[in-house]
Write an enzyme that holds these catalytic residues in place. Sequence first.
Site, short mmCIF file in Angstrom:
data_model
loop_
_atom_site.label_atom_id
_atom_site.label_comp_id
_atom_site.label_asym_id
_atom_site.label_seq_id
_atom_site.Cartn_x
_atom_site.Cartn_y
_atom_site.Cartn_z
N HIS A 193 87.67 124.66 94.21
CA HIS A 193 86.45 124.17 93.56
C HIS A 193 85.37 123.80 94.58
CE1 HIS A 193 88.67 123.15 89.57
NE2 HIS A 193 88.25 124.39 89.61
N ASP A 221 83.23 121.52 94.87
CA ASP A 221 83.09 120.15 95.38
C ASP A 221 84.18 119.78 96.39
OD1 ASP A 221 84.73 120.27 92.96
OD2 ASP A 221 84.90 118.09 93.10
N HIS A 222 85.05 120.75 96.70
CA HIS A 222 86.10 120.52 97.72
C HIS A 222 85.97 121.48 98.91
CE1 HIS A 222 88.45 117.71 95.11
NE2 HIS A 222 87.70 118.33 94.21
N ASP A 277 92.75 116.80 93.15
CA ASP A 277 92.55 116.73 91.70
C ASP A 277 93.85 116.97 90.92
OD1 ASP A 277 90.00 116.38 92.59
OD2 ASP A 277 89.15 118.14 91.61
#
Length: 255
Positions: free
Chosen positions: A58, A60-61, A133
């Site tokens: 993802h 955001d990572h 996550d």
Amino acid sequence: MSVIIDVFPARSDNYGYLVHDTATGRTAAIDAPEAGAIKAALAARGWDLTDIFITHHHIDHVEAIPALKAEFGARVVGPRAEADKIADLDVLVGGGDTVTLGETVFDIYDTPGHTLGHIVFHDALNRHLFSADALFSLGVGRMFEGTPGPMWDCVKLMRGFPDDTLVYCGHEYTASNAKFALSVDPDNAALQKRAAEVDALRAAGKPTIPFALGEDKAANPFMRADDAGIARHFGLEGAAPGEVFAAIRKAKDNF
Ligand code: ZN
Ligand code: FE
């Protein structure tokens, strides 16, 4: 063998982590949410970035990988199963592998569910789990790619780590997770205690991370899918825990 961990906010609700191996000075960023936040944390500590450990694909990572790699020449370790979705990985790993940061050893576990190739990094000696996550305080990541049975198996696996394991997850979602958890498990004293603690921490502007695995085991409904009371809440008494886990996940998606 000992490490120092720096915790800092990044983006809107991500956490960035730096792990510093004190014996060798090697320093890893766990995920790459935001170059500016990571560079500021490095500068404040006077550390040099040598490694980047990636948990899943993802944005955001992974967004800061190219900038950090260009600036520091860091080695980038990430999930083999998502290598086609993440640019600039140098070392591909999966469940059963280990990766070292100087003298510190991380065991890699596959944790499919949030994404299919999601991995977590476990430092068994220092009792640190970087769960991104796959496991939040009082919650788990949204099930974007996986299915409930395997995701429950992964949660159970992480639940098996020692109670005094400190968990460093990907996001500050604890307060909203607490509201949902209380809606399905209102009489759980451990949950009530954690929810009050989370309210106080957030009111003081403090992070709820890291959290102790043992306390979360008693309070996080997703780690309690095999608890009779949780099953009863969903009208699933006697059902397989994987089925209860699916019901919890679905209820949280619609909460
Ligand atoms: Zn994610
Ligand atoms: Fe995320």
